[in-house]
Scaffold this motif. Structure first.
Motif, mmCIF file in Angstrom:
data_model
loop_
_atom_site.group_PDB
_atom_site.id
_atom_site.type_symbol
_atom_site.label_atom_id
_atom_site.label_comp_id
_atom_site.label_asym_id
_atom_site.label_seq_id
_atom_site.Cartn_x
_atom_site.Cartn_y
_atom_site.Cartn_z
ATOM 1 N N LEU A 120 28.397 -5.356 10.223
ATOM 2 C CA LEU A 120 27.796 -3.966 9.896
ATOM 3 C C LEU A 120 28.510 -3.784 8.441
ATOM 4 O O LEU A 120 29.671 -3.786 8.402
ATOM 5 C CB LEU A 120 27.864 -3.022 10.769
ATOM 6 N N HIS A 121 27.646 -3.725 7.433
ATOM 7 C CA HIS A 121 28.193 -3.327 6.175
ATOM 8 C C HIS A 121 27.379 -2.216 5.481
ATOM 9 O O HIS A 121 26.326 -2.369 5.379
ATOM 10 C CB HIS A 121 27.845 -4.462 5.064
ATOM 11 N N VAL A 122 27.970 -1.175 5.279
ATOM 12 C CA VAL A 122 27.402 0.084 5.151
ATOM 13 C C VAL A 122 28.196 0.825 3.664
ATOM 14 O O VAL A 122 29.410 0.934 3.601
ATOM 15 C CB VAL A 122 27.522 1.254 6.064
ATOM 16 N N TYR A 123 27.369 0.720 2.838
ATOM 17 C CA TYR A 123 27.834 1.417 1.283
ATOM 18 C C TYR A 123 27.445 2.615 1.071
ATOM 19 O O TYR A 123 25.968 2.870 1.350
ATOM 20 C CB TYR A 123 27.437 0.444 0.216
ATOM 21 N N PRO A 124 28.131 3.814 0.962
ATOM 22 C CA PRO A 124 27.530 5.200 0.469
ATOM 23 C C PRO A 124 26.979 5.184 -0.751
ATOM 24 O O PRO A 124 27.259 4.509 -1.504
ATOM 25 C CB PRO A 124 28.824 6.054 0.665
ATOM 26 N N ARG A 125 25.907 5.904 -0.775
ATOM 27 C CA ARG A 125 25.169 5.912 -2.037
ATOM 28 C C ARG A 125 26.122 6.850 -3.144
ATOM 29 O O ARG A 125 26.766 7.887 -2.576
ATOM 30 C CB ARG A 125 23.885 6.656 -1.723
ATOM 31 N N SER A 126 25.799 6.328 -4.244
ATOM 32 C CA SER A 126 26.461 7.096 -5.406
ATOM 33 C C SER A 126 25.673 7.800 -6.196
ATOM 34 O O SER A 126 24.846 7.417 -7.002
ATOM 35 C CB SER A 126 27.318 6.049 -6.243
ATOM 36 N N ARG A 127 25.594 9.161 -5.945
ATOM 37 C CA ARG A 127 24.589 9.979 -6.674
ATOM 38 C C ARG A 127 24.882 11.652 -6.468
ATOM 39 O O ARG A 127 25.925 11.865 -5.910
ATOM 40 C CB ARG A 127 23.488 9.815 -5.866
ATOM 41 N N GLY A 128 24.372 12.009 -7.330
ATOM 42 C CA GLY A 128 24.521 13.577 -7.662
ATOM 43 C C GLY A 128 25.657 14.348 -7.341
ATOM 44 O O GLY A 128 26.806 13.982 -7.937
ATOM 45 N N ARG A 129 25.710 15.369 -6.675
ATOM 46 C CA ARG A 129 26.905 16.262 -6.601
ATOM 47 C C ARG A 129 28.310 15.596 -6.218
ATOM 48 O O ARG A 129 29.088 15.937 -6.575
ATOM 49 C CB ARG A 129 26.554 17.613 -5.825
ATOM 50 N N VAL A 130 28.090 14.668 -5.454
ATOM 51 C CA VAL A 130 29.148 13.841 -4.858
ATOM 52 C C VAL A 130 30.023 13.301 -6.065
ATOM 53 O O VAL A 130 31.100 13.493 -6.436
ATOM 54 C CB VAL A 130 29.050 12.751 -3.981
ATOM 55 N N LEU A 131 29.179 12.849 -7.094
ATOM 56 C CA LEU A 131 29.850 11.977 -8.285
ATOM 57 C C LEU A 131 30.449 13.410 -9.062
ATOM 58 O O LEU A 131 31.505 12.868 -9.880
ATOM 59 C CB LEU A 131 28.932 11.315 -8.779
ATOM 60 N N ARG A 132 30.083 14.332 -8.992
ATOM 61 C CA ARG A 132 30.593 15.513 -9.823
ATOM 62 C C ARG A 132 31.703 15.974 -9.274
ATOM 63 O O ARG A 132 32.795 16.252 -10.185
ATOM 64 C CB ARG A 132 29.167 16.658 -9.806
ATOM 65 N N HIS A 133 31.830 16.058 -7.949
ATOM 66 C CA HIS A 133 32.804 16.438 -7.469
ATOM 67 C C HIS A 133 34.149 15.472 -7.565
ATOM 68 O O HIS A 133 35.295 15.722 -7.853
ATOM 69 C CB HIS A 133 33.001 16.815 -5.984
ATOM 70 N N LYS A 164 32.579 2.985 -6.659
ATOM 71 C CA LYS A 164 32.714 1.600 -6.495
ATOM 72 C C LYS A 164 33.910 0.750 -5.845
ATOM 73 O O LYS A 164 34.127 0.053 -5.016
ATOM 74 C CB LYS A 164 32.170 0.823 -7.793
ATOM 75 N N MET A 165 35.105 1.619 -6.511
ATOM 76 C CA MET A 165 36.429 1.135 -5.807
ATOM 77 C C MET A 165 36.374 1.487 -4.407
ATOM 78 O O MET A 165 37.169 0.777 -3.842
ATOM 79 C CB MET A 165 37.421 1.870 -6.626
ATOM 80 N N ALA A 166 35.845 2.628 -4.098
ATOM 81 C CA ALA A 166 35.907 2.910 -2.577
ATOM 82 C C ALA A 166 35.307 2.037 -1.654
ATOM 83 O O ALA A 166 35.448 2.187 -0.614
ATOM 84 C CB ALA A 166 35.389 4.369 -2.755
ATOM 85 N N SER A 167 34.190 1.287 -2.140
ATOM 86 C CA SER A 167 33.452 0.430 -1.511
ATOM 87 C C SER A 167 32.650 1.134 -0.151
ATOM 88 O O SER A 167 32.086 2.035 -0.424
ATOM 89 C CB SER A 167 34.257 -0.894 -0.818
ATOM 90 N N GLY A 168 32.891 0.612 0.710
ATOM 91 C CA GLY A 168 32.058 0.789 2.044
ATOM 92 C C GLY A 168 32.803 0.504 3.414
ATOM 93 O O GLY A 168 33.938 0.401 3.258
ATOM 94 N N THR A 169 32.133 0.351 4.342
ATOM 95 C CA THR A 169 32.479 0.308 5.831
ATOM 96 C C THR A 169 32.298 -1.123 6.270
ATOM 97 O O THR A 169 30.833 -1.206 6.054
ATOM 98 C CB THR A 169 32.045 1.155 6.700
ATOM 99 N N HIS A 170 32.958 -1.939 6.726
ATOM 100 C CA HIS A 170 32.699 -3.135 6.957
ATOM 101 C C HIS A 170 33.020 -3.397 8.589
ATOM 102 O O HIS A 170 34.376 -3.108 8.757
ATOM 103 C CB HIS A 170 32.974 -4.323 6.281
ATOM 104 N N LYS A 171 32.409 -3.738 9.412
ATOM 105 C CA LYS A 171 32.699 -3.901 10.981
ATOM 106 C C LYS A 171 32.365 -5.467 11.221
ATOM 107 O O LYS A 171 31.224 -5.702 10.850
ATOM 108 C CB LYS A 171 32.257 -3.005 11.828
ATOM 109 N N ARG A 172 33.145 -6.062 12.232
ATOM 110 C CA ARG A 172 32.570 -7.115 12.798
ATOM 111 C C ARG A 172 33.023 -7.305 14.210
ATOM 112 O O ARG A 172 34.220 -6.978 14.760
ATOM 113 C CB ARG A 172 33.405 -8.292 12.004
ATOM 114 N N TRP A 173 32.064 -7.656 15.180
ATOM 115 C CA TRP A 173 32.315 -7.793 16.432
ATOM 116 C C TRP A 173 31.911 -9.176 17.037
ATOM 117 O O TRP A 173 30.954 -9.803 16.405
ATOM 118 C CB TRP A 173 31.363 -6.792 17.208
ATOM 119 N N GLY A 174 32.512 -9.670 17.875
ATOM 120 C CA GLY A 174 32.319 -11.080 18.762
ATOM 121 C C GLY A 174 32.839 -12.282 17.871
ATOM 122 O O GLY A 174 33.423 -12.072 16.988
ATOM 123 N N ASP A 175 32.492 -13.453 18.332
ATOM 124 C CA ASP A 175 33.054 -14.704 17.944
ATOM 125 C C ASP A 175 32.044 -15.666 17.860
ATOM 126 O O ASP A 175 30.881 -15.580 18.393
ATOM 127 C CB ASP A 175 34.118 -15.139 18.946
#
Length: 133
Positions: free
Chosen positions: A92-105, A74-85
Motif C-alpha cells: 500500500l502506497h498512499v501519498y497525501p495531496r498537496s493542495r490549498g490551505r494545508v500548504l498555506r499552513h 514532497k519531503m514528507a512523502s507518504g505512507t508505505h505498508k507491506r504485508w506478506g512474503d
C-alpha cells in the motif's frame, strides 16, 4: 515545529481532518522520517533566492509560502505498508495531496521559523550574476 506537531498519522488516515491538522501531520511525517531540519530551512532559502533572482517574480508572501510548502510536502512523502512474503506480498502506497490551505499552513509555519534568519542574514544570500555574453 517538528517536535510540537503531534502524533504521526499515516497518509491514509488524513481524510476528514482540518487543514491545520493535516499540516501538523506533515510535520510529524517529516519528524518520523528523520528529515534534517536544515533541509527545511534550505527549502525556504531556495525560494527566497529564486524570487530575488527573478526580475518579474511574484512578490506576494502567499506565493513564497505555498512554493516552499510544496517542497516540504514532497519531503514528507507518504505512507508505505507491506504485508506478506514472496508472491503473496501486498503493498500500500498512499501519498497525501498537496493542495490549498494545508500548504498555506505549512508555508506560514516555515516562514515564521526562518523569518529571523532571512531578516538578519538575507543580505548574505547569493545575488544574481550578470549574464556574460
Amino acid at each position: 515545529m517538528l517536535q510540537t506537531s503531534g502524533p504521526h498519522l499515516e497518509a491514509f488516515r488524513l481524510r476528514g481532518l482540518s487543514p491545520q491538522d493535516r499540516a501538523n501531520a506533515a510535520w510529524a511525517r517529516l519528524r518520523k522520517a528523520a528529515v534534517d531540519p536544515r533541509r527545511l530551512v534550505a527549502a525556504w532559502l531556495a525560494i527566497e533566492m529564486i524570487v530575488r533572482d527573478d526580475p518579474q517574480a511574484e512578490r506576494k508572501t502567499e506565493f513564497k509560502r505555498v512554493q516552499a510548502a510544496k517542497l516540504i510536502h514532497k519531503m514528507a512523502s507518504g505512507t508505505h505498508k507491506r504485508w506478506g512474503d514472496g508472491a503473496n506480498v501486498k503493498e500500500l502506497h498512499v501519498y497525501p495531496r498537496s493542495r490549498g490551505r494545508v500548504l498555506r499552513h505549512i508555508g506560514e509555519a516555515l516562514e515564521q521559523a526562518c523569518e529571523l534568519l532571512v531578516e538578519h542574514r538575507g543580505r548574505d544570500l547569493p545575488e544574481r550574476q550578470a549574464d556574460r555574453a
